[in-house]
Motif scaffolding. Structure first.
Motif, PDB file in Angstrom:
ATOM      1  N   LEU A   1       0.920  -1.266  -0.070  1.00 55.99           N
ATOM      2  CA  LEU A   1      -0.084  -0.065  -0.014  1.00 55.99           C
ATOM      3  C   LEU A   1       0.951   1.295   0.130  1.00 55.99           C
ATOM      4  N   PHE A   2       1.981   1.181   0.990  1.00 56.57           N
ATOM      5  CA  PHE A   2       2.708   2.612   0.771  1.00 56.57           C
ATOM      6  C   PHE A   2       3.385   2.762  -0.545  1.00 56.57           C
ATOM      7  N   SER A   3       3.841   1.739  -0.899  1.00 54.97           N
ATOM      8  CA  SER A   3       4.440   1.724  -2.392  1.00 54.97           C
ATOM      9  C   SER A   3       3.642   2.337  -3.453  1.00 54.97           C
TER      10      SER A   3
ATOM     11  N   ASP B   1      -6.519   1.688   6.193  1.00 55.41           N
ATOM     12  CA  ASP B   1      -6.388   0.907   4.916  1.00 55.41           C
ATOM     13  C   ASP B   1      -5.814  -0.267   5.117  1.00 55.41           C
ATOM     14  N   ILE B   2      -4.701  -0.327   5.910  1.00 58.96           N
ATOM     15  CA  ILE B   2      -4.018  -1.410   5.938  1.00 58.96           C
ATOM     16  C   ILE B   2      -4.574  -2.556   6.696  1.00 58.96           C
ATOM     17  N   ALA B   3      -5.050  -2.094   7.770  1.00 59.61           N
ATOM     18  CA  ALA B   3      -6.169  -3.082   8.655  1.00 59.61           C
ATOM     19  C   ALA B   3      -7.042  -3.718   7.740  1.00 59.61           C
TER      20      ALA B   3
ATOM     21  N   MET C   1      -8.303  -7.358   9.156  1.00 56.38           N
ATOM     22  CA  MET C   1      -7.973  -7.210  10.892  1.00 56.38           C
ATOM     23  C   MET C   1      -8.546  -5.683  11.312  1.00 56.38           C
ATOM     24  N   SER C   2      -8.402  -5.746  12.486  1.00 59.04           N
ATOM     25  CA  SER C   2      -8.924  -4.476  13.010  1.00 59.04           C
ATOM     26  C   SER C   2      -7.845  -3.473  13.159  1.00 59.04           C
ATOM     27  N   VAL C   3      -8.109  -2.141  13.528  1.00 57.75           N
ATOM     28  CA  VAL C   3      -7.133  -1.088  13.599  1.00 57.75           C
ATOM     29  C   VAL C   3      -6.445  -1.351  14.855  1.00 57.75           C
TER      30      VAL C   3
END
Lengths: 194, 194, 194, 194
Positions: free
Chosen positions: B18-20, B31-33, B38-40
């Motif tokens: 995602l960062f890339s 976003d990542i979670a 999974m949860s934040v």
DNA sequence: GATGAATGAGCTTTCATTCAT
DNA sequence: AATGAATGAAAGCTCATTCAT
């Protein structure tokens, strides 16, 4: 230049410095306005968004760097000497006006979201790229440089110099940039010569 | 690897992607979670801040790239051939797992604020840099490469490759990366050979 | 209803009141959050923009008003009596829960920019309009109301009632709304009867 | 009319159009100035604030509409025919100069904050309301209209017409406004006749 | 370990209004 | 009368992080 144009340029320069040293996202519009002693609202009379400002800065920077290289291109010297001149001026800039090179490396190269719309491809850096292209074509024409894909040569030249400035910025280089000029010029020349 | 370590790595990989592709600041922790289902809150059980996560990613990436180069270093071939192998693997990675190279170019290189604290100098990329150093020292030892400042050589090698991948990412290159392998390997070898 | 749904509805009601009494643009998101004792950020977890909130409110309001009219429609009384019942309940609402009628008149009717996208035509007020349509069709079927274009009848009924509430809101009416019920019911019946 | 008065009126008309079509808050003073080719600062020489301008517009609009109705009032025809004439002219206006009717519906009716101070009650719309009152009183006097509370009649007449124009503006009406003239005139007459 | 509602500081942007020229 | 650069308060919205469950 009208008063308005002068102010416009002063905004570009102030923003360039702040973006380069503090990062694009860490620099706020109020930061820029404050550094100029002007109001936020007025700044928006000159640039209608932060993104537009970022794009104008890369055009401006590309133009300035392009002019420096153009001066070298116009000298009646060998390609080998031109390489050295360009390395010298690049490092001189990195030391004296580091914000320009840093802007290339730290803002332009890595904020695709910002530059995607309006600066696709080389639109906003053509001032600079064109001069490198002229340098290279001349060298090939004069038989001094090997005739290879331009981008192979461009990537070498600019990736190399950018990389060195980056390493310097990270305090990784044990010596001053100046002291690398001879080595680097030689390496580039060896890579490109015919 | 424990279950926890596995989950940790899966977070690193999701965040890396995602960062890339979307940029460090445009990627949010939610976003990542979400991309991991999974949860934040739970994500914070694995990495105590976004910055820490970013630093773990660069270490991970550096390690992975370093291992690839180590494999080349261990081959019993000439420095010239090793250069070609490294260029090949770098471009192969840029094409097959672009997130790693992109992370170097677009996240690590340009968010000093984030990496300043904990990744000074080459702390977080030593896995990778060390292998390049080994490659270079070997070449010098064997008399195949000219004995010059390591960083002059490193900047050339890595600046060049990074630059090419950047140009590719901007859709500036007229040809595929693969097609530049020979030219580039030759240029690098010419620059570094003794 | 889950806790989340309850909170969602409490936001709708709080915003409805503020938008109605202070105007859509004069009511800020922080105003709404404060009136609920919740944070701005959390409010955005329930409605992703001020405009979306405004649209949910009109749907909610339309539904509530529609249910009131449905109750009248289900009574076994003449169209004449239904008209009076509807006028009564409309004015009762205007006095007891003025925010709903006011929202129709002062927010929904006059902020096209907001409702254009997502509430085109009668999408967001169908709950209410449908019941009026049922009332009218029944009356025609039973031979009590003249068979005319529905919108001619709808405009009369709703324009009239809305107009009266508006005049009341402007402190123009010399008497209470209640005291107009007979006159108005009679006028509407005379206009629509067969 | 002096030159200044002419300019004043041209500002009113330009602002009227913009407020009606884009909404009061979405129309900025610079927008209005630009549409007139004049400077922002100069516009303020004619109206000392946006709110004052809004109030002058409603007075102007009310005056123009009032004059149209006065012309009908002066005709020597029955109240039934006058009703039809008024409906006709209202709809003609809504089609040919929609900005005036729209201003009533979308700006005046729904921005209490703006008109509260200086346009309380019917102060700013008396030009128009007075003529409706004259129409109604005449009809009662001549025995053609039932003697009822004026506002009961006014709300019917104006709420109805406003409602129809609103429905048209929302693209809800299946037919042109013109085609409703007979139905609507009949409904109004039936409601008001003695 | 796992959840996700909640926080609130901080961002970019807008715009009515002023005032030096 | 006329200009338009300048002001700055205030808006809508975001998001890293926390914490009760």
């Amino acid at each position: 230049m009208t008063k308005k144009e002068l102010k416009r340029e002063s905004i570009i320069q102030a923003a360039l410095k702040l973006f380069s040293s503090n990062g694009f996202h860490k620099t706020t519009i109020p930061d820029i306005a404050k550094s100029l002693g002007m109001s936020v609202g007025n700044l928006y009379n000159y640039f209608k968004s932060k993104d537009v400002l970022a794009k104008e800065i890369i055009k401006y920077t590309s133009e300035v760097l392009g002019q420096e290289i153009r001066a070298v291109n116009m000298l009646d010297i060998s390609s080998k000497d031109k390489i050295k001149k360009i390395v010298e001026l690049y490092f001189k800039m990195a030391q004296e006006k580091p914000e320009m090179i840093e802007y290339f490396l730290r803002v332009y190269l890595s904020h695709r979201e910002v530059f995607n719309d309006g600066c696709e491809g080389m639109i906003c850096v053509s001032g600079f790229v064109t001069e490198i292209m002229i340098f290279f074509d001349n060298g090939v024409e004069r038989g001094e440089l090997r005739d290879q894909d331009f981008f192979s040569a461009f990537g070498l030249f600019m990736g190399y110099l950018g990389g060195m400035v980056f390493l310097k910025g990270e305090n990784i280089l044990p010596k001053e940039l100046n002291e690398y000029i001879d080595d680097i010029s030689e390496n580039i020349y060896n890579a490109l010569k015919s």
